[in-house]
Design an enzyme around this catalytic site. Structure first.
Site, PDB file in Angstrom:
ATOM      1  N   ASP A 119     -21.638  37.092   4.829  1.00  0.00           N
ATOM      2  CA  ASP A 119     -21.421  36.183   6.105  1.00  0.00           C
ATOM      3  C   ASP A 119     -20.014  35.479   5.498  1.00  0.00           C
ATOM      4  O   ASP A 119     -20.042  34.284   5.237  1.00  0.00           O
ATOM      5  CB  ASP A 119     -22.469  35.372   6.251  1.00  0.00           C
ATOM      6  CG  ASP A 119     -21.880  34.471   7.755  1.00  0.00           C
ATOM      7  OD1 ASP A 119     -20.857  34.912   8.384  1.00  0.00           O
ATOM      8  OD2 ASP A 119     -22.645  33.846   8.110  1.00  0.00           O
ATOM      9  N   GLY A 216     -19.463  27.738   7.725  1.00  0.00           N
ATOM     10  CA  GLY A 216     -18.001  28.070   7.025  1.00  0.00           C
ATOM     11  C   GLY A 216     -17.460  27.103   6.084  1.00  0.00           C
ATOM     12  O   GLY A 216     -16.655  27.435   5.386  1.00  0.00           O
TER      13      GLY A 216
END
Length: 280
Positions: A119, A216
Site C-alpha cells: 500500500d 499515507g
C-alpha cells in the site's frame, strides 16, 4: 446528516464486515492520544486534498515527489487532487503553504486493495516545491535497512478529524507510539498481515495511534520514514487490533527507481502504474 457523509460511512462498514479493518482515509476521527505539534516543526508533512477537503497525508521526499498510501487514490482522479505543503492549521490560509497539482501517480505494481499489501504510491507534483523552514524533506531508511525493532519509539502525525462530524483538529497532531513485533501483531490480525507491513501500539494502557484521514502519513523513527499509515481496526487505538503500516524499508529500491526514472514534467495520467521515462 447529508448523503455525502453516509457515502463515507458505508465504505468502512463494508470493509469491517470482511477484514474488520478501517482505512484511515475514509471517515472521521483523529490521531488518538496525541498532541498538537509546534507549527511547521514537521516540514515534510503533505496534505492530499480532493474537493477542497483534506483526504490523506503523505511526506515530501524530493522537491517533485511525495510519498503516500496507494489506497488514498482508489476511485479518485488524480487530476482533481491537490497536494498542500507548509501547512499547520488546514482551515487557515497560511502564507507558508505551497499548493501543487498532481502530475502523475505511480502506485506500486503489486498493490492489492483487498489485503492492503504493498500500500504505497508516489505522487509527482506539477512543479517543484521551494524548500525552507516550513517545507522540507524526510529521509527514507537506507538500502538494506531492517525495520525498527519491537519497542522502538516512533512518531505518527496527521490532520485526521477530531470527531465523526468532520470537526477539524486545531493543527497538525502527533502521537508517540512503539513498534510491535510483526508476529505478535499478526496473531491479533488472525494472520492477515504480509511481511512488508509494520505495526505499532501505545506501549501502555492508553489508546494511542492513528485514525481516519491520517492515511499515507509517515511513521518517523530516528528521523526517517519507516512506515506509511495503512489501516487500523474498527476502533482507533484499540490494542486488540494494532495499527498497521506499509513497511517503507521494503520499498526503498522501488522508490528510488521511480524517482530516478521520473521526468520533470510528466503529462497528467490518471492512475498510472509506471513512471514516465526521462531524467529525475
Amino acid at each position: 446528516m447529508g448523503t455525502g457523509v453516509w457515502g463515507r460511512l458505508l465504505l468502512p462498514v463494508a470493509a469491517a464486515l470482511t477484514l474488520h479493518v478501517k482505512l484511515p482515509g475514509s471517515w472521521g476521527a483523529r490521531i488518538i492520544g496525541g498532541r498538537e505539534v509546534v507549527p511547521h516543526s514537521r516540514p515534510y508533512m503533505a496534505s492530499l486534498r480532493f474537493g477542497g477537503q483534506h483526504h490523506c497525508g503523505g511526506f515530501l521526499l524530493r522537491a517533485h515527489w511525495v510519498v503516500s498510501a496507494a489506497h488514498c487514490l482508489t476511485h479518485r482522479d488524480p487530476r482533481t487532487g491537490l497536494v498542500v505543503l507548509g501547512s499547520h492549521a488546514l482551515s487557515a490560509a497560511e502564507p507558508t503553504q505551497q499548493v501543487f497539482g498532481i502530475a502523475a501517480v505511480v502506485r506500486h505494481p503489486d498493490y492489492h486493495p483487498t489485503t492492503h499489501a504493498n500500500d504505497i504510491c508516489l505522487l509527482r507534483l506539477n512543479s517543484s516545491a521551494v524548500l525552507g523552514p516550513a517545507v522540507g524533506l524526510l529521509a527514507l531508511p537506507r538500502r538494506g535497512t531492517r525495520p525498527p525493532k519491537a519497542g522502538t519509539r516512533c512518531r505518527v502525525a496527521g490532520w485526521g478529524f477530531v470527531s465523526d462530524f468532520e470537526e477539524l483538529p486545531p493543527g497538525l497532531m502527533e502521537a508517540e507510539v512503539r513498534v510491535l513485533g510483526l508476529e505478535i501483531c499478526n496473531s491479533s490480525w488472525k494472520g492477515q498481515l504480509s511481511p512488508a507491513m509494520l505495526c505499532t501500539h501505545s506501549g501502555d494502557r492508553q489508546r494511542r495511534g492513528f485514525c481516519s484521514a491520517d492515511s499515507g502519513g509517515p511513521l518517523v523513527c530516528r528521523n526517517r520514514a519507516h512506515g506509511l499509515v495503512s489501516f487500523s481496526g474498527l476502533w482507533c487505538g484499540d490494542p486488540k487490533t494494532p495499527d498497521v503500516y506499509t513497511q517503507v524499508s521494503a520499498f526503498v529500491a522501488w522508490i528510488w527507481d521511480v524517482v530516478q526514472r521520473g521526468s520533470p514534467q510528466p503529462s497528467p495520467v490518471p492512475g498510472t502504474s509506471r513512471p514516465p521515462a526521462g531524467d529525475a
